[in-house]
Design a protein around this motif. Structure first.
Motif, PDB file in Angstrom:
ATOM      1  N   THR A 191     -10.074 -29.792  42.982  1.00 18.50           N
ATOM      2  CA  THR A 191      -9.220 -29.956  44.140  1.00 18.50           C
ATOM      3  C   THR A 191      -8.191 -30.303  44.872  1.00 18.50           C
ATOM      4  N   ASP A 192      -7.873 -29.179  45.917  1.00 17.70           N
ATOM      5  CA  ASP A 192      -6.491 -28.459  46.317  1.00 17.70           C
ATOM      6  C   ASP A 192      -5.713 -28.238  45.434  1.00 17.70           C
ATOM      7  N   ILE A 193      -6.095 -27.303  43.982  1.00 16.19           N
ATOM      8  CA  ILE A 193      -5.720 -26.120  43.469  1.00 16.19           C
ATOM      9  C   ILE A 193      -5.491 -24.723  43.857  1.00 16.19           C
ATOM     10  N   THR A 194      -4.747 -24.628  42.719  1.00 19.59           N
ATOM     11  CA  THR A 194      -4.278 -23.219  42.650  1.00 19.59           C
ATOM     12  C   THR A 194      -5.157 -21.789  42.210  1.00 19.59           C
ATOM     13  N   PHE A 195      -5.468 -21.286  42.097  1.00 22.52           N
ATOM     14  CA  PHE A 195      -6.548 -20.198  41.093  1.00 22.52           C
ATOM     15  C   PHE A 195      -5.725 -20.021  40.236  1.00 22.52           C
ATOM     16  N   ASP A 196      -4.546 -20.695  39.743  1.00 27.53           N
ATOM     17  CA  ASP A 196      -3.746 -20.231  38.460  1.00 27.53           C
ATOM     18  C   ASP A 196      -4.642 -21.113  37.617  1.00 27.53           C
ATOM     19  N   GLN A 197      -4.577 -22.484  38.535  1.00 27.19           N
ATOM     20  CA  GLN A 197      -4.628 -24.079  38.068  1.00 27.19           C
ATOM     21  C   GLN A 197      -6.225 -23.811  37.439  1.00 27.19           C
ATOM     22  N   TYR A 198      -7.095 -23.166  38.454  1.00 24.62           N
ATOM     23  CA  TYR A 198      -8.744 -22.885  38.435  1.00 24.62           C
ATOM     24  C   TYR A 198      -8.873 -22.566  36.775  1.00 24.62           C
ATOM     25  N   LEU A 199      -8.060 -21.004  36.494  1.00 16.63           N
ATOM     26  CA  LEU A 199      -8.053 -20.462  35.617  1.00 16.63           C
ATOM     27  C   LEU A 199      -7.732 -20.977  34.049  1.00 16.63           C
ATOM     28  N   GLU A 200      -7.245 -21.801  34.296  1.00 21.24           N
ATOM     29  CA  GLU A 200      -5.976 -22.881  32.944  1.00 21.24           C
ATOM     30  C   GLU A 200      -7.734 -24.015  32.996  1.00 21.24           C
ATOM     31  N   ASN A 201      -7.981 -23.960  34.306  1.00 20.79           N
ATOM     32  CA  ASN A 201      -9.224 -25.401  33.556  1.00 20.79           C
ATOM     33  C   ASN A 201     -10.424 -24.508  33.540  1.00 20.79           C
ATOM     34  N   GLY A 202     -10.291 -23.461  33.729  1.00 24.85           N
ATOM     35  CA  GLY A 202     -11.554 -22.837  33.381  1.00 24.85           C
ATOM     36  C   GLY A 202     -11.754 -22.364  31.221  1.00 24.85           C
ATOM     37  N   GLN A 203     -10.544 -21.995  30.950  1.00 18.58           N
ATOM     38  CA  GLN A 203     -10.668 -22.346  29.540  1.00 18.58           C
ATOM     39  C   GLN A 203     -10.688 -22.802  28.886  1.00 18.58           C
ATOM     40  N   LYS A 204     -10.387 -24.287  29.226  1.00 15.74           N
ATOM     41  CA  LYS A 204     -10.207 -25.447  28.882  1.00 15.74           C
ATOM     42  C   LYS A 204     -12.044 -25.397  28.489  1.00 15.74           C
ATOM     43  N   VAL A 205     -12.871 -24.868  29.995  1.00 16.26           N
ATOM     44  CA  VAL A 205     -14.173 -25.826  29.953  1.00 16.26           C
ATOM     45  C   VAL A 205     -15.081 -25.100  28.879  1.00 16.26           C
ATOM     46  N   LEU A 206     -14.265 -23.509  29.257  1.00 15.69           N
ATOM     47  CA  LEU A 206     -14.691 -22.149  28.393  1.00 15.69           C
ATOM     48  C   LEU A 206     -14.789 -22.759  26.862  1.00 15.69           C
ATOM     49  N   GLU A 207     -13.975 -23.225  26.436  1.00 20.76           N
ATOM     50  CA  GLU A 207     -13.813 -23.539  24.892  1.00 20.76           C
ATOM     51  C   GLU A 207     -13.994 -24.557  24.551  1.00 20.76           C
TER      52      GLU A 207
END
Length: 449
Positions: A191-207
């Protein structure tokens, strides 16, 4: 130049039947609404109201969604106008576009109805190309300040209002909370994040899960356009010229998209059906799209309670970046052929621009408002158990009030196609500046410049 515009309009009539690049307006519909049997589409005579009569003819599509909304509006208006009637003619969007184009180019507007529904992304194209078709609604009694500014802007040309906003296309980001939990994350982390944070979170979910965060249709540009509008950027300038070369926001968007895909956080699929399938089958952990995508997500009844909704990420390095955008939607236009414009104006002002009761009644069919007062209704505050008990309807109305405006112009769809090709080539290794130049050259060629 005029011939170029008309040729482009006719060539893209079928394209205009899509919402964004993925589906049609019917994609937002659910089975919640019930409408009377539709008038035959073959019976397309406008039958304008004679003086003293209180009958209006309306063209729109989708019986369970748009047509149902009109029938409900008729019931609301009849409480103070018992003699009022609507003649609602089911007319697919591509047929609306064809009939409007034919009437305008022939110079015979008598075939047009009193009111018709127009896709937002086609509004400026039609009013600019056919200035005699739509009535000026600026002084119609509609309070446009009560609608989301970004939504209103689609139907504003030269400072005048030509459309009454209807369905909500505000962008939402939806996530599988069970997948997020496996990665040690919650909806608050998105919530209220940037796409840089989205990418970082997405890598955690993918892993943690092996699931990409998002899927998009290959060769299309829905996400590209949503990202651009979130920063108030457009493919065109106010004077109608292309805004591609030197568009810093577009460049940031293309670079961001490529980063997501290269990291495996974003995957591309081959069709709209595969895109929806990736959501309901659990192949991805979320999506970013117009709020109408919720209807498709909720078909996966076994996933009820495992979804949550928030705003989209904002761009890093783009001026005026926000967490809000729009994808899809439509607005009501009154034609100059309408023989009782005062009645048409009052009907729209009293219903779609003035009735919380109407919006409460059509909410079960998936029709969310961009009219801000509707969001204060108790119906909009009801929890949605599929999305974790959150009052998502009120949240989406709030999102819609924060969407930046953008410029669509006459060649919007040609611009989208050119940018879609550019992003595909860039992902495959082409130079980004060269691809932006090629896209601009393509659009300028279509514009005859």
């Amino acid at each position: 130049m005029k011939r170029k515009i008309l040729a482009a309009l006719m060539a893209t009539t079928m394209i205009l039947s899509l919402v964004g690049c993925g589906g049609n307006d019917g994609a937002a519909s659910t089975d919640g609404g019930s409408a009377p049997a539709a008038d035959s589409a073959a019976d397309d005579s406008a039958a304008p109201a004679a003086d003293g009569e209180e009958t209006l003819t309306v063209w729109c599509w989708d019986p369970a969604f748009n047509m149902n909304a009109m029938y409900e509006a008729e019931k609301v208006y009849q409480k103070d106008h018992p003699n009022f009637k609507l003649n609602v003619v089911e007319t697919p969007w591509e047929d609306v576009q064809t009939k409007v184009t034919t009437a305008a180019t022939s110079g015979d507007l008598s075939t047009l109805p009193d009111i018709f529904l127009m896709q937002d992304n086609a509004f400026q194209k039609n009013v600019i190309s056919f200035p005699d078709v739509c009535a000026d609604l600026t002084n119609s009694g509609v309070d446009f300040s009560q609608f989301a500014a970004g939504k209103v802007a689609y139907s504003v040309i030269d400072g005048k209002n030509y459309g009454v906003p209807f369905d909500n296309g505000a962008v939402v980001a939806c996530y599988r909370t069970d997948y997020l939990e496996q990665a040690g994350l919650t909806i608050d982390d998105f919530t209220d994040i940037t796409f840089d944070q989205y990418l970082e979170n997405g890598q955690k979910v993918l892993e943690a899960t092996g699931k990409p965060l998002i899927s998009m249709q290959a060769g299309e540009c829905d996400l590209i356009m949503m990202m651009m509008q979130s920063a108030g950027s457009s493919l065109f300038n106010e004077d109608g010229t292309a805004n591609i070369v030197g568009n810093d926001t577009l460049k940031v968007v293309m670079e961001t998209y490529k980063k997501l895909k290269d990291a495996g956080v974003l995957i591309e699929v081959n069709s709209w059906d595969e895109y929806v399938g990736s959501l309901v089958s659990g192949d991805v952990a979320g999506t970013i799209n117009g709020c109408w995508i919720m209807a498709s997500i909720q078909t996966a009844e076994d996933q009820a309670g495992n979804w949550a909704l928030t705003n989209m990420p904002s761009l890093v390095g783009a001026a005026n970046a926000t967490n809000y955008s729009n994808n899809g939607g439509s607005s009501w236009a009154v034609t100059t052929n309408c023989q009782n414009q005062a009645l048409a104006f009052d009907f729209l002002a009293s219903t779609f621009a003035g009735s919380t009761e109407l919006y409460d009644n059509i909410l079960p069919s998936g029709a969310l408002a961009t009219w801000a007062p509707a969001g204060d209704s108790s119906a909009y505050g009801e929890p949605n158990e599929f999305f974790g008990g959150d009052a998502v309807s009120a949240k989406i109305v709030d999102f819609s009030t924060k969407v930046p405006s953008n410029i669509t112009g006459v060649y919007y769809y040609e611009g989208r196609d050119a940018v879609a090709t550019a992003i595909t080539n860039y992902i495959n290794g082409a130079d980004i500046d060269a691809e932006m130049q090629t896209a601009a050259d393509t659009v300028n060629f279509n514009m005859g410049q």
